[in-house]
Design an enzyme around this catalytic site. Sequence first.
Site, PDB file in Angstrom:
ATOM      1  N   ASP A   9       0.862  -1.174   0.000  1.00  0.00           N
ATOM      2  CA  ASP A   9       0.000   0.000   0.000  1.00  0.00           C
ATOM      3  C   ASP A   9       0.905   1.234   0.000  1.00  0.00           C
ATOM      4  O   ASP A   9       2.068   1.159   0.392  1.00  0.00           O
ATOM      5  CB  ASP A   9      -0.871  -0.047   1.269  1.00  0.00           C
ATOM      6  CG  ASP A   9      -1.603   1.246   1.505  1.00  0.00           C
ATOM      7  OD1 ASP A   9      -2.260   1.741   0.570  1.00  0.00           O
ATOM      8  OD2 ASP A   9      -1.507   1.779   2.642  1.00  0.00           O
ATOM      9  N   ASP A  11      -0.048   5.141   0.881  1.00  0.00           N
ATOM     10  CA  ASP A  11      -0.199   6.127   1.969  1.00  0.00           C
ATOM     11  C   ASP A  11      -0.360   5.431   3.318  1.00  0.00           C
ATOM     12  O   ASP A  11      -1.247   4.598   3.498  1.00  0.00           O
ATOM     13  CB  ASP A  11      -1.399   7.035   1.680  1.00  0.00           C
ATOM     14  CG  ASP A  11      -1.251   7.767   0.340  1.00  0.00           C
ATOM     15  OD1 ASP A  11      -0.106   8.031  -0.068  1.00  0.00           O
ATOM     16  OD2 ASP A  11      -2.280   8.044  -0.297  1.00  0.00           O
TER      17      ASP A  11
HETATM   18 MG   LIG Z   1      -2.890   3.244   3.453  1.00  0.00          MG
END
Ligand SMILES: [Mg+2]
Length: 194
Positions: A9, A11
């Site tokens: 992932d 952010d």
């Molecule tokens: Mg995230």
Amino acid sequence: MGRPAIFFDRDGTLSHEIGYVNHLSRFRLLPFAIDAVRLANASGRLAVLVTNQAGVARGYFPESLIHEVHGRVRAEMEAGDARLDAIYVCVHHPSVGEAPYRLDCDCRKPKPGLLRQAEKELDADLSRSWMIGDRHGDLAVAWAAGARAALVKTGYGLGELAWHAPKWPRQPDLVAENVLEAVERILSLDEGRP
Ligand SMILES: [Mg+2]
Ligand SMILES: [Zn+2]
């Protein structure tokens, strides 16, 4: 037989979670992100970034900004001898914005479209792969694709663990302080597996 992948992932996992990254100047990798990706590279696994960026559908920023941000990610990774084999992005939202971004797509996590894309384009073996993220949706996307899921405590991770994890029917396969520890532990768990 395909190669196992580690899906990252963006952010809150590889970069600071700051809300919408609506300008390049707001984007900052976490200090251990490059080491984590380099370690994944050295293990022979594919390293793939998968991210939802609904800010495009919401009209907060143009799609071109995402490419700018990811150009910087690639440059910083390269400067640290690390390499992302692919970066896959969902720019859609099912109910907000205008076409082509307003779309009930199959690539918005927790739907498994981006992982399936890696299976198709990179010959990723999803059953031997892991997804690392800071939110429940990152776990769910892994499980939907038959992969395993690691939750990090950076970004939303600590709050997810404190307030939500107790009622999740399925718990993360691994919980780590950060993405580097997650990769280290994935590699040691997988040692000796075919
Ligand atoms: Mg995230
Ligand atoms: Zn999508």
